[in-house]
Design an enzyme around this catalytic site. Structure first.
Site, PDB file in Angstrom:
ATOM      1  N   VAL A  39       7.376   5.318 -13.075  1.00 55.44           N
ATOM      2  CA  VAL A  39       6.060   4.792 -12.712  1.00 55.44           C
ATOM      3  C   VAL A  39       4.969   5.792 -13.111  1.00 55.44           C
ATOM      4  CG1 VAL A  39       4.574   4.070 -10.782  1.00 55.44           C
ATOM      5  CG2 VAL A  39       6.990   3.416 -10.807  1.00 55.44           C
ATOM      6  N   CYS A  40       5.254   7.072 -12.974  1.00 52.56           N
ATOM      7  CA  CYS A  40       4.247   8.113 -13.222  1.00 52.56           C
ATOM      8  C   CYS A  40       3.594   8.025 -14.603  1.00 52.56           C
ATOM      9  CB  CYS A  40       4.847   9.495 -13.002  1.00 52.56           C
ATOM     10  SG  CYS A  40       5.487   9.748 -11.332  1.00 52.56           S
TER      11      CYS A  40
END
Length: 187
Positions: free
Chosen positions: A46-47
């Site tokens: 997700v980062c």
């Protein structure tokens, strides 16, 4: 205890920025608006989507006088390696702060002590170094940079127009409120 309204405490950290290693301190937040986005770790899932989204809106942030800082508990060396290998992260022009000592993650109260990783915390800091907005998401919930732009515009409006406040769903150019006794119970 909320950090909203609190001044950023003194710190020193190493960062990666535009092919160089630099030092960042609380003084770098002074005199301009800042967004500080904590995220769990480099080389994850997700980062990079969040950090790429911040970059996609970076020109707008700069037009608003805002500097962006991303922070994870990785080192500045790891940030460089990620920048050199990831198509999404290679686009980043803003400062990537390393926090392997967890000093910043603790100071901003986003450290997951069990994992040793930062939570997804977003902080809007005014030119006086005072935190004006905080958002913390669970690890699986990515953030959207465009919502930060709306918050920045509202915070800047309120700062520049004492006595006025921005209601829910306020957009730039929209009506604001002037809190007073005659408004009580009429909204």
């Amino acid at each position: 205890m909320s950090l909203v309204g609190k001044k950023v405490q003194p710190f020193r950290a190493q960062a990666y920025h535009n092919g160089e290693f630099i030092e960042v301190t609380e003084q770098d937040f002074m005199g301009k608006w800042s967004i500080v986005c904590f995220y769990p770790a480099d080389f994850t899932f997700v980062c990079p989507t969040e950090l790429e989204d911040l970059q996609d809106h970076y020109a707008t942030f700069k037009e608003l006088g805002v500097e962006v800082y991303s922070v994870s508990t990785d080192t500045h060396f790891t940030h460089k390696a990620w920048h050199d290998t990831s198509p999404a992260i290679s686009k980043i022009e803003y400062i990537m702060i390393g926090d392997p000592s967890h000093q910043l993650s603790r100071m901003f109260d986003v450290l997951d002590e069990e994992q040793g990783l930062a939570q997804r915390g977003t902080f809007l800091i005014d030119p006086d170094g005072v935190i004006q907005a905080v958002e913390i998401n669970a690890d699986g919930i990515g953030r959207k940079a465009s919502t930060l732009i709306d918050k920045i515009k509202a915070a800047q409006y309120v700062r520049n127009h004492p006595g006025e406040v921005c209601p829910a769903k306020w957009q730039e150019g929209g009506e604001t409120l002037k809190p007073s006794l005659d408004l009580v119970g009429k909204i």
